[in-house]
Scaffold this motif. Structure first.
Motif, PDB file in Angstrom:
ATOM      1  N   ASP A 248       0.988  -0.914   0.006  1.00  0.00           N
ATOM      2  CA  ASP A 248       0.002  -0.515   0.261  1.00  0.00           C
ATOM      3  C   ASP A 248       0.829   1.701  -0.081  1.00  0.00           C
ATOM      4  N   SER A 249       0.712   1.851  -0.965  1.00  0.00           N
ATOM      5  CA  SER A 249       1.854   2.601  -1.179  1.00  0.00           C
ATOM      6  C   SER A 249       0.527   4.374  -1.216  1.00  0.00           C
ATOM      7  N   SER A 250      -0.148   4.732  -0.578  1.00  0.00           N
ATOM      8  CA  SER A 250      -0.819   5.598  -1.121  1.00  0.00           C
ATOM      9  C   SER A 250      -2.282   6.116  -0.399  1.00  0.00           C
ATOM     10  N   MET A 251      -2.063   7.785   0.215  1.00  0.00           N
ATOM     11  CA  MET A 251      -3.048   8.313   1.049  1.00  0.00           C
ATOM     12  C   MET A 251      -4.438   9.058   0.075  1.00  0.00           C
ATOM     13  N   VAL A 252      -5.183   9.297   1.255  1.00  0.00           N
ATOM     14  CA  VAL A 252      -5.617   9.883  -0.491  1.00  0.00           C
ATOM     15  C   VAL A 252      -6.381  11.319   0.608  1.00  0.00           C
ATOM     16  N   LEU A 253      -6.391  12.679   0.647  1.00  0.00           N
ATOM     17  CA  LEU A 253      -7.035  14.058   1.010  1.00  0.00           C
ATOM     18  C   LEU A 253      -7.955  14.135   0.366  1.00  0.00           C
ATOM     19  N   LEU A 254      -8.492  14.917   1.733  1.00  0.00           N
ATOM     20  CA  LEU A 254      -9.898  15.326   1.299  1.00  0.00           C
ATOM     21  C   LEU A 254     -10.320  16.854   1.544  1.00  0.00           C
ATOM     22  N   LYS A 255     -10.661  16.929   1.127  1.00  0.00           N
ATOM     23  CA  LYS A 255     -11.265  18.578   1.881  1.00  0.00           C
ATOM     24  C   LYS A 255     -12.798  18.819   1.962  1.00  0.00           C
ATOM     25  N   SER A 256     -13.511  19.778   2.843  1.00  0.00           N
ATOM     26  CA  SER A 256     -14.741  19.468   2.431  1.00  0.00           C
ATOM     27  C   SER A 256     -14.994  21.937   3.380  1.00  0.00           C
ATOM     28  N   THR A 257     -16.123  22.532   3.393  1.00  0.00           N
ATOM     29  CA  THR A 257     -16.398  23.073   4.113  1.00  0.00           C
ATOM     30  C   THR A 257     -17.649  22.898   4.477  1.00  0.00           C
ATOM     31  N   ASP A 258     -18.282  22.225   4.443  1.00  0.00           N
ATOM     32  CA  ASP A 258     -19.465  22.129   4.889  1.00  0.00           C
ATOM     33  C   ASP A 258     -20.229  20.980   5.904  1.00  0.00           C
ATOM     34  N   LEU A 259     -18.735  19.248   5.521  1.00  0.00           N
ATOM     35  CA  LEU A 259     -18.664  18.549   6.218  1.00  0.00           C
ATOM     36  C   LEU A 259     -20.005  17.476   4.896  1.00  0.00           C
ATOM     37  N   ILE A 260     -20.270  18.009   4.210  1.00  0.00           N
ATOM     38  CA  ILE A 260     -21.271  16.826   3.175  1.00  0.00           C
ATOM     39  C   ILE A 260     -20.536  16.396   2.046  1.00  0.00           C
ATOM     40  N   HIS A 261     -20.302  18.273   1.558  1.00  0.00           N
ATOM     41  CA  HIS A 261     -19.376  17.617   0.538  1.00  0.00           C
ATOM     42  C   HIS A 261     -17.631  17.500  -0.245  1.00  0.00           C
ATOM     43  N   TRP A 262     -17.343  16.390  -0.724  1.00  0.00           N
ATOM     44  CA  TRP A 262     -16.014  16.710  -0.229  1.00  0.00           C
ATOM     45  C   TRP A 262     -14.786  16.690  -1.542  1.00  0.00           C
ATOM     46  N   THR A 263     -14.160  17.526  -1.665  1.00  0.00           N
ATOM     47  CA  THR A 263     -13.131  16.814  -2.903  1.00  0.00           C
ATOM     48  C   THR A 263     -11.716  16.185  -2.371  1.00  0.00           C
ATOM     49  N   SER A 264     -11.569  15.425  -3.594  1.00  0.00           N
ATOM     50  CA  SER A 264     -10.304  14.639  -2.637  1.00  0.00           C
ATOM     51  C   SER A 264      -9.318  14.463  -4.300  1.00  0.00           C
ATOM     52  N   LYS A 265      -7.937  13.375  -3.419  1.00  0.00           N
ATOM     53  CA  LYS A 265      -6.947  13.761  -4.513  1.00  0.00           C
ATOM     54  C   LYS A 265      -6.073  12.473  -3.593  1.00  0.00           C
ATOM     55  N   THR A 266      -6.006  11.250  -4.919  1.00  0.00           N
ATOM     56  CA  THR A 266      -4.953  10.237  -4.122  1.00  0.00           C
ATOM     57  C   THR A 266      -3.671  10.497  -3.902  1.00  0.00           C
ATOM     58  N   ILE A 267      -2.728  10.277  -3.331  1.00  0.00           N
ATOM     59  CA  ILE A 267      -1.379  10.936  -3.631  1.00  0.00           C
ATOM     60  C   ILE A 267      -0.422   8.903  -3.344  1.00  0.00           C
ATOM     61  N   ASP A 268       0.100   8.586  -4.132  1.00  0.00           N
ATOM     62  CA  ASP A 268       0.975   7.580  -3.850  1.00  0.00           C
ATOM     63  C   ASP A 268       2.328   8.465  -4.527  1.00  0.00           C
ATOM     64  N   ILE A 269       2.976   7.888  -3.034  1.00  0.00           N
ATOM     65  CA  ILE A 269       4.131   8.040  -2.688  1.00  0.00           C
ATOM     66  C   ILE A 269       5.497   7.987  -3.398  1.00  0.00           C
ATOM     67  N   THR A 270       5.193   6.359  -3.646  1.00  0.00           N
ATOM     68  CA  THR A 270       6.322   5.984  -4.326  1.00  0.00           C
ATOM     69  C   THR A 270       5.923   6.046  -5.906  1.00  0.00           C
ATOM     70  N   LYS A 271       4.507   7.355  -6.326  1.00  0.00           N
ATOM     71  CA  LYS A 271       5.422   7.443  -7.774  1.00  0.00           C
ATOM     72  C   LYS A 271       5.534   9.469  -7.237  1.00  0.00           C
ATOM     73  N   THR A 272       5.326   9.499  -6.387  1.00  0.00           N
ATOM     74  CA  THR A 272       4.736  11.046  -6.462  1.00  0.00           C
ATOM     75  C   THR A 272       6.830  11.592  -5.948  1.00  0.00           C
ATOM     76  N   PHE A 273       7.342  10.592  -5.152  1.00  0.00           N
ATOM     77  CA  PHE A 273       9.059  10.825  -4.950  1.00  0.00           C
ATOM     78  C   PHE A 273       9.814   9.672  -5.455  1.00  0.00           C
ATOM     79  N   LYS A 274      10.406   9.455  -5.910  1.00  0.00           N
ATOM     80  CA  LYS A 274      11.576   8.421  -6.836  1.00  0.00           C
ATOM     81  C   LYS A 274      12.080   8.235  -5.832  1.00  0.00           C
ATOM     82  N   LYS A 275      12.531   8.199  -4.808  1.00  0.00           N
ATOM     83  CA  LYS A 275      13.840   7.762  -3.636  1.00  0.00           C
ATOM     84  C   LYS A 275      12.799   6.822  -2.460  1.00  0.00           C
TER      85      LYS A 275
END
Length: 321
Positions: free
Chosen positions: A105-132
């Protein structure tokens, strides 16, 4: 001179009179997942007092894991209120044990909201984002904390290379909370070389308290303390869980009435949660007989919310009592 002084006092009085009151937190939001194989999704529960929690949405997910993650499952959700008081950040492990087992497992999910109901999200794969870090096979249990020194949000998580012991790393999120703008750095490792996972940082009296699960030579929840967020943590050689059964997923939250803190954790071999209370983050009293839940959570976190925010959540996902 007198007119200037009088005018200054009048302006100060008006500023105080019409200033926005600080938010009053009167409830709690518990975000959690329920287990392996089908339970790896974000769920919400509410409490009025921090002791009695009721699941929202009939204990069903409030966010579709398939829409926010690479694996189709998320675990270990952590939620926090931003420094502006009106934005919310949530992070979670991108993990689906039903489809892919226990990794890698090499990823985490980042989510953001201003009302606790609707969320935007982005998946971050550490192994692909940082080659080292392409040798990493665990990216587990991320959490977020605001760093007032640099005025940025710091994400920290457990990470493992190959068969080495898990260590806790950190990096700063970008302004939009859609990625990491700094390369991960090591935050803490267990002095005896054992694994440390499920980090949870609490700020109290100008010190940072890092709760984490130890593995290797002994297992349980310990605390390391520092007067700086990103370095200098000194281990307290004392387990703080109030059971002899295996535990993980420590989550600590401050009670709204100022009476102390709750430390909760997952007794994962027993299928239940345990709750303790503390006033000094050093001595913990078992309070299971004071707590009730109509659901069975796994690793999760609790955030204080306002009466208005609780009402919005109830209106969307049903009553909590």
């Amino acid at each position: 001179m007198k007119k200037t002084l009088l005018l200054g006092l009048l302006i100060g009085f008006c500023t105080t009179l019409f200033a926005q009151p600080s938010q009053k937190f009167s409830a709690y939001l518990f975000t959690y997942f329920t287990g392996d194989k089908g339970g790896e999704a974000i769920r919400f529960a509410l409490s009025n007092d921090g002791y009695h929690f009721r699941a929202l949405n009939n204990n069903q997910p409030v966010i579709n894991s398939a829409e926010i993650s690479a694996t189709g499952g998320v675990r270990d959700p952590h939620i926090m209120r931003a420094a502006d008081g009106k934005t919310f950040y949530m992070v979670a492990t991108d993990m689906n044990t039903e489809k892919f087992g226990w990794g890698p497992d090499s990823s985490m999910v980042l989510l953001k909201s201003t009302d606790l109901i609707h969320w935007t999200s982005k998946t971050i794969d550490i192994t692909k984002t940082f080659k080292k870090f392409d040798g990493v096979n665990r990216v587990w249990a991320p959490q977020t904390i605001y760093d007032p020194k640099v005025k940025k949000y710091m994400i920290y998580w457990s990470m493992r290379f190959g068969e080495e012991a898990d260590k806790i790393y950190y990096a700063y999120a970008n302004k939009d909370f859609t990625g990491l703008e700094t390369e991960p750095k090591q935050l803490f490792f267990k002095p005896d070389g054992g694994a440390c996972i499920d980090g949870d940082i609490v700020y109290k009296d100008k010190k940072y308290y890092l709760f984490f699960k130890t593995e290797g030579s002994g297992a349980g929840i310990k605390i390391a303390v520092s007067d700086k967020l990103t370095s200098g943590y000194v281990l307290r050689d004392k387990y703080v869980q109030q059971t002899k059964d295996p535990v993980e997923g420590a989550g600590t939250f401050k009670l709204n009435d100022g009476s102390g803190y709750i430390l909760m954790y997952d007794m994962y071999t027993q299928g239940k949660y345990q709750f303790t209370r503390t006033t000094d983050l050093e001595n913990f009293k078992l309070i299971d007989d004071e707590v009730s839940m109509d659901f069975h959570p796994r690793h999760g976190t609790v955030m204080p919310i306002t009466e208005k925010e609780a009402a919005v959540l109830k209106a969307k996902w049903g009553k909590s009592e």
